[in-house]
Design a protein around this motif. Structure first.
Motif, PDB file in Angstrom:
ATOM      1  N   PHE A 118      96.749 -67.436-126.535  1.00  0.00           N
ATOM      2  CA  PHE A 118      97.469 -66.235-126.116  1.00  0.00           C
ATOM      3  C   PHE A 118      96.530 -65.194-125.512  1.00  0.00           C
ATOM      4  CE2 PHE A 118      98.759 -61.881-127.329  1.00  0.00           C
ATOM      5  CZ  PHE A 118      99.899 -61.755-126.538  1.00  0.00           C
ATOM      6  N   PHE A 119      95.443 -64.889-126.214  1.00  0.00           N
ATOM      7  CA  PHE A 119      94.516 -63.872-125.713  1.00  0.00           C
ATOM      8  C   PHE A 119      93.743 -64.376-124.499  1.00  0.00           C
ATOM      9  CE2 PHE A 119      95.124 -62.139-130.019  1.00  0.00           C
ATOM     10  CZ  PHE A 119      95.442 -60.831-129.681  1.00  0.00           C
ATOM     11  N   SER A 120      93.443 -65.666-124.475  1.00  0.00           N
ATOM     12  CA  SER A 120      92.751 -66.241-123.320  1.00  0.00           C
ATOM     13  C   SER A 120      93.587 -66.065-122.055  1.00  0.00           C
ATOM     14  CB  SER A 120      92.487 -67.722-123.568  1.00  0.00           C
ATOM     15  OG  SER A 120      92.057 -68.364-122.388  1.00  0.00           O
ATOM     16  N   ALA A 121      94.862 -66.449-122.126  1.00  0.00           N
ATOM     17  CA  ALA A 121      95.738 -66.326-120.966  1.00  0.00           C
ATOM     18  C   ALA A 121      95.965 -64.860-120.605  1.00  0.00           C
ATOM     19  CB  ALA A 121      97.072 -67.012-121.241  1.00  0.00           C
ATOM     20  N   GLY A 122      96.221 -64.020-121.613  1.00  0.00           N
ATOM     21  CA  GLY A 122      96.489 -62.605-121.356  1.00  0.00           C
ATOM     22  C   GLY A 122      95.330 -61.900-120.687  1.00  0.00           C
ATOM     23  N   LEU A 123      94.132 -62.117-121.183  1.00  0.00           N
ATOM     24  CA  LEU A 123      92.956 -61.468-120.608  1.00  0.00           C
ATOM     25  C   LEU A 123      92.593 -62.064-119.253  1.00  0.00           C
ATOM     26  CD1 LEU A 123      90.845 -61.207-123.881  1.00  0.00           C
ATOM     27  CD2 LEU A 123      91.894 -59.316-122.636  1.00  0.00           C
ATOM     28  N   GLY A 124      92.793 -63.377-119.114  1.00  0.00           N
ATOM     29  CA  GLY A 124      92.519 -64.014-117.826  1.00  0.00           C
ATOM     30  C   GLY A 124      93.434 -63.490-116.736  1.00  0.00           C
ATOM     31  N   ILE A 175     104.012 -68.182-121.488  1.00  0.00           N
ATOM     32  CA  ILE A 175     103.390 -69.507-121.463  1.00  0.00           C
ATOM     33  C   ILE A 175     102.968 -69.956-122.862  1.00  0.00           C
ATOM     34  CG2 ILE A 175     101.032 -68.681-120.999  1.00  0.00           C
ATOM     35  CD1 ILE A 175     102.687 -71.804-119.452  1.00  0.00           C
ATOM     36  N   THR A 176     102.578 -69.012-123.722  1.00  0.00           N
ATOM     37  CA  THR A 176     102.197 -69.370-125.093  1.00  0.00           C
ATOM     38  C   THR A 176     103.399 -69.870-125.878  1.00  0.00           C
ATOM     39  OG1 THR A 176     100.425 -67.716-125.089  1.00  0.00           O
ATOM     40  CG2 THR A 176     101.139 -68.532-127.230  1.00  0.00           C
ATOM     41  N   LYS A 177     104.521 -69.148-125.781  1.00  0.00           N
ATOM     42  CA  LYS A 177     105.736 -69.557-126.488  1.00  0.00           C
ATOM     43  C   LYS A 177     106.185 -70.940-126.049  1.00  0.00           C
ATOM     44  CE  LYS A 177     110.509 -68.175-127.389  1.00  0.00           C
ATOM     45  NZ  LYS A 177     111.577 -67.174-127.111  1.00  0.00           N
ATOM     46  N   LYS A 178     106.150 -71.183-124.744  1.00  0.00           N
ATOM     47  CA  LYS A 178     106.586 -72.481-124.223  1.00  0.00           C
ATOM     48  C   LYS A 178     105.629 -73.593-124.628  1.00  0.00           C
ATOM     49  CE  LYS A 178     109.288 -75.094-121.727  1.00  0.00           C
ATOM     50  NZ  LYS A 178     110.663 -75.390-122.176  1.00  0.00           N
ATOM     51  N   THR A 179     104.333 -73.338-124.550  1.00  0.00           N
ATOM     52  CA  THR A 179     103.341 -74.372-124.872  1.00  0.00           C
ATOM     53  C   THR A 179     103.419 -74.787-126.329  1.00  0.00           C
ATOM     54  OG1 THR A 179     101.844 -73.523-123.172  1.00  0.00           O
ATOM     55  CG2 THR A 179     100.877 -74.936-124.865  1.00  0.00           C
ATOM     56  N   VAL A 201      98.622 -79.626-123.214  1.00  0.00           N
ATOM     57  CA  VAL A 201      99.761 -80.299-122.590  1.00  0.00           C
ATOM     58  C   VAL A 201      99.597 -81.812-122.669  1.00  0.00           C
ATOM     59  CG1 VAL A 201     100.968 -80.666-120.392  1.00  0.00           C
ATOM     60  CG2 VAL A 201     100.287 -78.374-121.058  1.00  0.00           C
ATOM     61  N   LYS A 202      98.369 -82.272-122.576  1.00  0.00           N
ATOM     62  CA  LYS A 202      98.095 -83.704-122.675  1.00  0.00           C
ATOM     63  C   LYS A 202      98.492 -84.242-124.049  1.00  0.00           C
ATOM     64  CE  LYS A 202      94.350 -87.062-122.082  1.00  0.00           C
ATOM     65  NZ  LYS A 202      92.895 -87.249-121.906  1.00  0.00           N
ATOM     66  N   LEU A 203      98.370 -83.427-125.091  1.00  0.00           N
ATOM     67  CA  LEU A 203      98.709 -83.859-126.446  1.00  0.00           C
ATOM     68  C   LEU A 203     100.187 -83.713-126.772  1.00  0.00           C
ATOM     69  CD1 LEU A 203      95.792 -82.228-128.514  1.00  0.00           C
ATOM     70  CD2 LEU A 203      95.915 -84.547-127.598  1.00  0.00           C
ATOM     71  N   ALA A 204     100.913 -82.926-125.968  1.00  0.00           N
ATOM     72  CA  ALA A 204     102.300 -82.604-126.283  1.00  0.00           C
ATOM     73  C   ALA A 204     103.238 -83.763-125.953  1.00  0.00           C
ATOM     74  CB  ALA A 204     102.725 -81.354-125.520  1.00  0.00           C
ATOM     75  N   GLU A 207     109.849 -83.735-122.818  1.00  0.00           N
ATOM     76  CA  GLU A 207     110.025 -83.535-121.386  1.00  0.00           C
ATOM     77  C   GLU A 207     109.177 -82.365-120.895  1.00  0.00           C
ATOM     78  OE1 GLU A 207     110.721 -83.633-117.630  1.00  0.00           O
ATOM     79  OE2 GLU A 207     111.494 -85.201-118.958  1.00  0.00           O
ATOM     80  N   LYS A 208     108.353 -82.612-119.870  1.00  0.00           N
ATOM     81  CA  LYS A 208     107.419 -81.582-119.395  1.00  0.00           C
ATOM     82  C   LYS A 208     107.712 -81.117-117.970  1.00  0.00           C
ATOM     83  CE  LYS A 208     103.760 -83.676-122.190  1.00  0.00           C
ATOM     84  NZ  LYS A 208     102.426 -84.315-122.162  1.00  0.00           N
ATOM     85  N   GLY A 209     108.824 -81.603-117.398  1.00  0.00           N
ATOM     86  CA  GLY A 209     109.135 -81.224-116.015  1.00  0.00           C
ATOM     87  C   GLY A 209     109.322 -79.730-115.848  1.00  0.00           C
ATOM     88  N   GLY A 210     110.133 -79.128-116.724  1.00  0.00           N
ATOM     89  CA  GLY A 210     110.356 -77.686-116.670  1.00  0.00           C
ATOM     90  C   GLY A 210     109.098 -76.908-116.970  1.00  0.00           C
ATOM     91  N   TYR A 211     108.267 -77.446-117.864  1.00  0.00           N
ATOM     92  CA  TYR A 211     107.029 -76.768-118.228  1.00  0.00           C
ATOM     93  C   TYR A 211     106.073 -76.734-117.040  1.00  0.00           C
ATOM     94  CZ  TYR A 211     102.747 -75.581-120.681  1.00  0.00           C
ATOM     95  OH  TYR A 211     101.581 -74.967-121.072  1.00  0.00           O
ATOM     96  N   LYS A 212     106.000 -77.834-116.310  1.00  0.00           N
ATOM     97  CA  LYS A 212     105.118 -77.877-115.142  1.00  0.00           C
ATOM     98  C   LYS A 212     105.558 -76.844-114.108  1.00  0.00           C
ATOM     99  CE  LYS A 212     103.828 -82.753-115.603  1.00  0.00           C
ATOM    100  NZ  LYS A 212     103.963 -84.105-115.002  1.00  0.00           N
ATOM    101  N   PHE A 213     106.869 -76.706-113.936  1.00  0.00           N
ATOM    102  CA  PHE A 213     107.368 -75.698-112.998  1.00  0.00           C
ATOM    103  C   PHE A 213     106.957 -74.301-113.455  1.00  0.00           C
ATOM    104  CE2 PHE A 213     110.615 -72.555-111.937  1.00  0.00           C
ATOM    105  CZ  PHE A 213     110.610 -72.628-110.549  1.00  0.00           C
ATOM    106  N   LEU A 214     107.111 -74.032-114.766  1.00  0.00           N
ATOM    107  CA  LEU A 214     106.723 -72.726-115.311  1.00  0.00           C
ATOM    108  C   LEU A 214     105.229 -72.490-115.141  1.00  0.00           C
ATOM    109  CD1 LEU A 214     107.297 -70.151-116.988  1.00  0.00           C
ATOM    110  CD2 LEU A 214     106.903 -71.531-119.052  1.00  0.00           C
ATOM    111  N   MET A 215     104.429 -73.515-115.401  1.00  0.00           N
ATOM    112  CA  MET A 215     102.979 -73.389-115.309  1.00  0.00           C
ATOM    113  C   MET A 215     102.556 -73.022-113.886  1.00  0.00           C
ATOM    114  SD  MET A 215     100.090 -76.191-116.411  1.00  0.00           S
ATOM    115  CE  MET A 215     100.350 -77.298-115.018  1.00  0.00           C
ATOM    116  N   TYR A 216     103.133 -73.690-112.904  1.00  0.00           N
ATOM    117  CA  TYR A 216     102.755 -73.400-111.524  1.00  0.00           C
ATOM    118  C   TYR A 216     103.358 -72.086-111.031  1.00  0.00           C
ATOM    119  CZ  TYR A 216     100.489 -77.889-111.177  1.00  0.00           C
ATOM    120  OH  TYR A 216      99.641 -78.951-111.383  1.00  0.00           O
ATOM    121  N   PHE A 217     104.509 -71.697-111.589  1.00  0.00           N
ATOM    122  CA  PHE A 217     105.076 -70.393-111.254  1.00  0.00           C
ATOM    123  C   PHE A 217     104.153 -69.278-111.747  1.00  0.00           C
ATOM    124  CE2 PHE A 217     107.496 -66.679-112.718  1.00  0.00           C
ATOM    125  CZ  PHE A 217     108.046 -66.252-111.506  1.00  0.00           C
TER     126      PHE A 217
END
Length: 322
Positions: A118-124, A175-179, A201-204, A207-217
């Motif tokens: 969470f903090f990694s993504a937020g600060l990045g 992204i944290t909630k979804k991941t 994501v590799k360990l999850a 269905e990851k189709g919607g997640y991939k869309f969110l990630m790239y969005f």
């Protein structure tokens, strides 16, 4: 012998994790960089040195900006905010890396992994927005110098910083909630030194189709859009500089942007390498090296980038030192 023991430990932890319920994992194992004790000790020394320089460099720059009235300008206000971000950003990763290097216990709890993510993504994300804010500051300073003081008011600077943090952490929450809503029903072993998006994501499972869309969005809105704003700002800056008749004037105008351009190139280059390349291009070993750069090395370099060639900062440092 050491490697055999480590493999057995991994198998026990994996089997234990698989015996849990389907939402399964209560901890992850961070493999880090190597299992060789000698190399781990060497890495510990290197990372400790880098982290020490990061803390000293960023705190020094923040103190100088707060202490010297000549640095109470919009540009240094944003630079001080970047130093604060880098100090916090590095502190999310490096202490855990140091523990991994010298301890046999390489685990991180599920809650700890979530917080780090969470903090990694937020600060990045916040850093991306802050770099865009600094590009706007440079655009106003060079293209509209007579209006600079009025346009880049303290109120606007504070608003830009606040928007950077709000935008970064709102998107990080999404992204944290979804991941972490995924079931991690495969191995709980992360082939990295921190809880990053791609290894998780590799360990999850599921269905990851919607997640991939969110990630790239989110990649587009938090990385690509600020990058486009930075590019647009510099196109206007270049157009303005080319209209300056004096070569010395053009050189002086470009020199005020050199530190920011260096910072943008290093940061965006490493992030886009990790997250924007096609899937077939990914190499987790190479990704670890590149992610080490923008999570650990870049926060150390930033204060050097903004101070070594900066006359005002050097004078403020000389004034502070006895």
């Amino acid at each position: 012998m050491q490697q055999e023991k480590w493999k057995q430990t991994r198998q026990v932890r994996f089997l234990t994790a698989m015996q849990r319920s389907n939402h399964t994992v209560t901890e992850f194992i961070l493999l880090g960089f190597t299992t060789d004790p000698g190399m781990q000790l060497g890495l510990f020394v290197v990372f400790l040195g880098v982290y020490s320089l990061t803390v000293v460099g960023n705190i020094t720059l923040i103190v100088l900006i707060c202490n010297d009235s000549r640095l109470h300008t919009p540009m240094y206000f944003i630079i001080g905010n970047l130093s604060f971000l880098d100090l916090w950003y590095s502190s999310i990763y490096t202490p855990k890396i140091l523990v991994i290097c010298i301890s046999e216990n390489k685990s991180i709890s599920f809650a700890g992994c979530l917080c780090q993510f969470f903090f990694s993504a937020g600060l990045g994300y916040s850093e991306c927005y802050s770099l865009a804010a600094m590009a706007y500051d440079r655009y106003v300073a060079i293209s509209k110098p007579l209006l600079y003081a009025r346009v880049m008011s303290i109120k606007l600077c504070a608003l830009l910083v606040a928007v950077s943090y709000c935008g970064g952490f709102i998107n990080s929450s999404i992204i944290t909630k979804k991941t972490f809503s995924f079931n991690f029903c495969r191995e709980n072993i992360i082939d990295d030194f921190f809880c990053d998006l791609l290894p998780l994501v590799k360990l999850a499972c599921g269905e990851k189709g919607g997640y991939k869309f969110l990630m790239y969005f989110l990649l587009a809105s938090n990385v690509i859009c600020p990058a486009v704003l930075i590019l647009a700002s510099y196109l206007f800056i270049i157009a303005t500089v080319l209209r300056i008749s004096s070569s010395q004037g053009r050189l002086k105008a470009f020199s005020t942007c050199s530190s920011h351009l260096t910072s943008v190139t290093l940061y965006y280059g490493s992030i886009l390498y990790i997250y924007a390349l096609p899937r077939s291009s990914y190499s987790f070993d190479m990704d670890k090296i590149v992610s080490t750069f923008y999570t650990v090395v870049f926060p150390m370099l930033n204060p050097m980038i903004y101070s070594l060639r900066n006359k005002d900062v050097k004078e403020a440092l000389n004034k502070l030192l006895p």
